[in-house]
Scaffold this motif. Structure first.
Motif, mmCIF file in Angstrom:
data_model
loop_
_atom_site.group_PDB
_atom_site.id
_atom_site.type_symbol
_atom_site.label_atom_id
_atom_site.label_comp_id
_atom_site.label_asym_id
_atom_site.label_seq_id
_atom_site.Cartn_x
_atom_site.Cartn_y
_atom_site.Cartn_z
ATOM 1 N N ALA B 292 2.891 -11.161 30.217
ATOM 2 C CA ALA B 292 1.815 -12.061 29.809
ATOM 3 C C ALA B 292 0.482 -11.362 29.952
ATOM 4 O O ALA B 292 0.256 -10.634 30.925
ATOM 5 C CB ALA B 292 1.839 -13.307 30.685
ATOM 6 N N ASP B 542 4.864 -15.052 26.534
ATOM 7 C CA ASP B 542 5.970 -15.113 27.482
ATOM 8 C C ASP B 542 7.079 -14.204 26.966
ATOM 9 O O ASP B 542 7.796 -14.538 26.023
ATOM 10 C CB ASP B 542 6.465 -16.553 27.615
ATOM 11 N N PHE B 543 7.191 -13.033 27.595
ATOM 12 C CA PHE B 543 8.147 -12.048 27.082
ATOM 13 C C PHE B 543 9.477 -12.098 27.828
ATOM 14 O O PHE B 543 10.341 -11.260 27.618
ATOM 15 C CB PHE B 543 7.549 -10.642 27.159
ATOM 16 N N ALA B 574 8.424 -16.676 33.999
ATOM 17 C CA ALA B 574 7.488 -16.363 35.079
ATOM 18 C C ALA B 574 6.525 -17.534 35.190
ATOM 19 O O ALA B 574 6.062 -18.062 34.185
ATOM 20 C CB ALA B 574 6.709 -15.095 34.755
ATOM 21 N N ALA B 575 6.289 -17.944 36.417
ATOM 22 C CA ALA B 575 5.435 -19.118 36.614
ATOM 23 C C ALA B 575 4.015 -18.824 36.188
ATOM 24 O O ALA B 575 3.506 -17.723 36.394
ATOM 25 C CB ALA B 575 5.465 -19.510 38.081
ATOM 26 N N HIS B 576 3.384 -19.805 35.559
ATOM 27 C CA HIS B 576 1.980 -19.636 35.176
ATOM 28 C C HIS B 576 1.073 -20.125 36.261
ATOM 29 O O HIS B 576 1.273 -21.182 36.792
ATOM 30 C CB HIS B 576 1.706 -20.408 33.869
#
Lengths: 389, 576
Positions: B292, B542-543, B574-576
């Motif tokens: 990100a 978001d990869f 992955a948490a934002h």
């Protein structure tokens, strides 16, 4: 701090700097560095100091960016097919605020430093010595209070000099790198530049530089002259529109100014054409040739014959003698414009007096005695009498 | 919520809605007329691209002529200062009006923007084609101007020189710039409406790829600033033809007024050039770091901040013009404020590399060059925003070096990077990445040799636009010219690697770099109307759902673990 306060604080620092100067009497211009040329004016140290401050900030930030960039790229290098890392942060508010605020503080600092040294450049002291400057395509003319006129700029050492700038055609800009001074010259209004240089350069040799040289050559003697450029694009001769600045000590400057105002007075009328003519022609040769080549303006070769074979200008334009025609063309160039040429010649009113115009007329009559390339007397003529040796 | 699951691009069915799957915008219709009258944004973009690259070749040729002339003081390859003056004017005018301003928005933006939005086309396809033909008209008028005696005014057209010069081509070239201005306005208008109206459901403003933010900010400047240029150029034409005296001091006009008008457009125009390149860099860095982007919102806001500040700093071009000290002080102070969003962007890009998975693809090398060059270009802006140092540096080669670092080292390198990034998408072919990377390095080295030298040249006192110069400057000029030849070699290799892809390039997968935004979800090259069905919009940075698929030779997006798609799955995002 309010602006008034800043200006006051600044003036105070100025005064103490002057006092310090009076005591120590700085002996030398600052030598050239990797970035800057010789610094010879009273403001140059302030400007160079500002530049140093900015440079160091740049070096640090640049190193930071490049080191981090290379480090991260090497450390987190990915090979196609490997798994991606997932432990990365997507944002970090305190960090982002930090790197917004730190640059803000730094640029405010730079602004203040730059603003303070700018006031030095902007505000001319009251006791400044005024020199009038006329810029035109593609020559400079410097006029001194006693009526002297010169093509190179001569200034007294140790005294503030204020240039009153005027253009008779398009935009020009006066730039003296060694003094860190630049000011645009705008037709239709006066602009000003000022500086003070405390270091005499000496006078140039008596022979003027070759105006037709392909390369602008340096001063002909040991005088450490400063270069003066035009930095606002003004057409064909823009890159040739540069001269030298000579700084003379107070006494020699006074003497020079007196001599310069009288240089033609001492020449007898009949010797004007070869003693004054070539010097005046040096200011005309950007546009007028002696060998028949068509330039910005018509060649002087055969000009008298063409004028006498009346009329060389458009229909209905009347003029008296050929001398009248030339005189009018110098003082009111727009009156008779020879067809196919543009109305681009600036007026020389106030720059060439009657005696100077006599010299030009005589020069035109005796053109065959002069070298068509340099405009000077040919070798076979005696420079003292103008007669064949 | 029902969502439409796109088949992964590698497993496309043989037909989509009755058309063969191999059908794409390049092969959909054939014949020259199908290109001339096309309303397809991709074809218009491709036509723009070839035209702009053609103009770049021409502008670059003039650059090489200039550098060669400056190898020695006095005459080198031409003994006429007028010829030299025409060359630098042409170089500047072509590069600014015909190349850099239209390059990213009109060429790459046209091709990519609607696909990124999951739309079938821009909002006004006919206006889009019209704006391309306005560009062509502008280019033709430039040629007409050359035939009529050329122009030697400098690309800035400062009065009274521009209204009095005897060069015959001034009015045609002013008309050309006027027409090109409208081409730019229409493109901007089109993109603003497209971004507002054609975003698919689910793509909120803060889910837009940063390239779209950058193009959007650019479009706003194009629409608001370019009309001022149009009016100024018209006034200049009127002044030159019937002498109304608005800029002519002998009739009570004011040449400095012209400078205000001109820079009121031309300063924002600098951001028309650089903002889209910044958008491209955000895309390339995020995708090739496979993570990100760091501080998405700050990057988006800084684009808008730069667009805003761009309108109130024009006076910093005029510190020596005779403008009052108070004005100079204000403009200096405001100019520094542009440094802050620019610095923030650089820090965010660097932070995006941190703990990323950095693939050194050819586009990524261009993005890293950009970071290096833009940092120099941006930092040297400090010298020029500072009042006292600008007085010394104004109108010298220092300024020339500074704006080449920004306009060429950043805007144009960003454009070439974007070209490499989307080339497989546009033409469906992979280029030789090794050659492409070598070419990028050669351009990078040549660029620095050419232009870093010019910083020294300028601060030592060499004025710009000089045909002849003092012998002490020659060393710098020779080094600079050698650098320009190195760059010419680099660009030739770039052209070989890109054109080579048509002959021996392998077929490009839909997603060669591992992108997540919508353009990587349609085939390479895209089908005629981009998407058979409205695509689902995910988080474009978001990869975690992007996976390498050796069978495809590219990446595949697998959203089956995404709770938005499959509520039953445990999110692995992955948490934002």
């Amino acid at each position: 701090m309010s602006m008034t306060h800043q200006i006051l604080a600044h003036t105070a620092s100025q005064i103490s700097a002057l006092a310090a100067f009076a005591q120590t009497g700085a002996a030398e211009p600052t030598p050239p560095t990797f970035w800057m040329p010789v610094g010879a004016s009273t403001i140059s140290q302030g400007v160079d100091h500002t530049l140093d401050v900015i440079n160091w900030i740049c070096y640090v930030f640049f190193a930071l960016v490049v080191v981090l960039m290379v480090w991260f790229v090497v450390k987190y290098r990915h090979r196609t097919g490997d798994k991606f890392r997932t432990d990365y942060p997507t944002h970090n508010t305190p960090l982002e605020i930090t790197w917004s605020v730190i640059p803000t503080i730094i640029v405010i600092g730079i602004f203040v430093v730059g603003f303070r040294s700018y006031l030095d450049i902007y505000t001319a002291p009251k006791n400044a010595f005024d020199i009038k400057v006329t810029a035109q395509k593609w020559a400079w003319s410097f006029q001194y209070p006693n009526g002297a006129v010169s093509d190179d700029l001569y200034i007294p050492a140790g005294r503030p000099v204020r240039l009153v700038l005027r253009s008779s055609d398009v935009l020009h800009s006066l730039y003296i790198p060694d003094f860190r001074v630049k000011r645009d010259i705008v037709p239709g209004r006066y602009t000003y530049a000022w500086f003070q240089c405390d270091f005499p350069t000496g006078q140039p040799g008596k022979t003027p530089r070759d105006p037709n040289a392909k390369v602008v050559s340096g001063p002909e003697d040991d005088a450490q002259a400063h270069t003066l450029f035009c930095t606002e694009y003004c057409g064909t001769g823009h890159s040739k529109m540069n001269r030298y600045v000579y700084v003379l000590d107070e006494a020699s400057f006074g003497q020079w100014m007196t001599d310069q105002s009288q240089w033609m007075d001492k020449i007898p009328e009949e010797e004007l054409y070869f003693k004054a003519g070539p010097k005046i022609f040096a200011r005309c040769q950007q546009c007028h040739s002696l060998d028949g080549t068509v330039g910005i303006g018509p060649s002087w070769k055969g000009i008298i014959e063409r004028v006498k074979a009346y009329p060389i200008v458009g229909d209905g334009k009347e003029y008296g003698t050929w001398e009248d025609y030339i005189r009018t063309s110098i003082l009111v160039p727009g009156k008779y414009v020879v067809p196919t040429y543009g109305n681009v010649m600036p007026s020389f009113k106030g720059q060439l007096n009657d005696k100077a115009i006599d010299a030009v007329l005589g020069y035109m009559q005796q053109l065959e005695k002069f070298d068509t390339k340099t405009g000077k007397l040919k070798a076979e003529f005696d420079p003292a009498t103008g007669m064949k040796k | 919520m029902t969502t439409i699951q796109l088949p992964s691009p590698g497993a496309l069915p043989d037909t989509i809605e009755g058309r063969p799957a191999s059908d794409n915008y390049l092969t959909h219709t054939r014949g020259i007329l199908s290109w001339i009258f096309t309303l397809d944004h991709k074809r218009i973009g491709v036509m723009y691209m070839w035209s702009v690259l053609g103009a770049f070749l021409l502008g670059g040729t003039f650059a090489l002529l200039l550098r060669t002339e400056l190898l020695t003081p006095g005459p080198t390859i031409t003994d006429s200062a007028d010829t030299y003056n025409q060359w630098f004017t042409l170089h500047g005018a072509i590069m600014v009006f015909l190349v850099i301003i239209p390059s990213i928005p009109a060429a790459l933006g046209n091709i990519i923007l609607p696909i990124m939005l999951g739309a079938k086309d821009v909002a006004f396809p006919r206006l889009n084609l019209f704006s391309y033909y306005l560009w062509v008209t502008g280019a033709v008028l430039c040629v007409v101007s050359l035939a009529m005696g050329g122009f030697d005014t400098g690309w800035t057209f400062y009065t009274p020189y521009s209204t009095t010069t005897t060069a015959g081509g001034v009015i045609p070239v002013l008309t050309a710039a006027f027409v090109l201005g409208f081409s730019s306005i229409f493109t901007g208008l089109n993109f603003i409406v497209t971004v507002h109206k054609l975003r698919p459901p689910g793509m909120t403003w803060f889910r837009m790829p940063l390239f779209l933010w950058a193009i959007y900010a650019t479009a706003i400047i194009q629409v608001l600033a370019t009309p001022v240029l149009g009016i100024t150029l018209l006034l200049l034409i009127v002044e030159r033809t019937v002498n109304i005296g608005i800029f002519n001091p002998s009739m009570g006009g004011d040449p400095v007024l012209y400078q205000h008008f001109f820079w009121f457009y031309s300063h924002p125009a600098v951001y028309i050039m650089i903002l889209p390149a910044m958008g491209i860099i955000s895309e390339i860095i995020a995708i090739n770091s496979h993570r990100a982007i760091f501080g998405y919102r700050l990057i988006a806001f800084s684009s808008i901040a730069i667009a805003f500040f761009s309108f109130i700093v024009w006076g910093h071009h005029m510190f020596t013009s005779g403008q009052s000290a108070l004005m100079n002080t204000l403009f200096s102070a405001i100019s520094f404020s542009v440094a802050i969003p620019s610095a923030v962007k650089v820090f965010n890009w660097i932070a995006t590399l941190y703990k990323g998975s950095v693939s050194l693809t050819t586009p990524m090398w261009y993005a890293l060059s950009f970071l290096f060059l833009f940092t120099i270009g941006g930092l040297t802006g400090l010298h020029l925003a500072t009042l006292s140092t600008d007085v010394h540096l104004h109108d010298t080669y220092f300024v020339v070096a500074h704006f080449h670092y920004v306009m060429m080292g950043s805007a144009l390198i960003g454009m070439i990077g974007g070209l490499h990034h989307w080339w497989p998408k546009i033409f469906g072919r992979m280029y030789d990445e090794r050659l492409g990377t070598i070419a990028c390095w050669i351009i990078f080295i040549g660029f620095n040799v050419t232009f870093f030298t010019q910083f020294m040249l300028g601060s030592q006192g060499m004025p710009r636009r000089y045909y002849d110069y003092q012998p002490e400057f020659q060393v710098y000029h020779v080094i600079s010219t050698i650098g320009s030849y190195i760059m010419a070699v680099g660009f030739t290799l770039t052209a070989i690697s890109l054109f080579g892809s048509f002959f021996n390039g392998k077929k490009a997968p839909a997603n060669p770099w591992g992108g997540r935004s919508l353009e990587w979800q349609c085939a390479s090259p895209p089908p005629f109307d981009n998407f058979a069905k409205a695509p689902r919009v995910g988080d474009c940075y978001d990869f975690s759902v992007v996976h390498w698929d050796p069978k495809l030779g590219g990446y595949r997006v697998d959203e089956s673990n995404d709770p938005e798609v499959n509520p039953a799955a445990q999110g692995t995002k992955a948490a934002h």
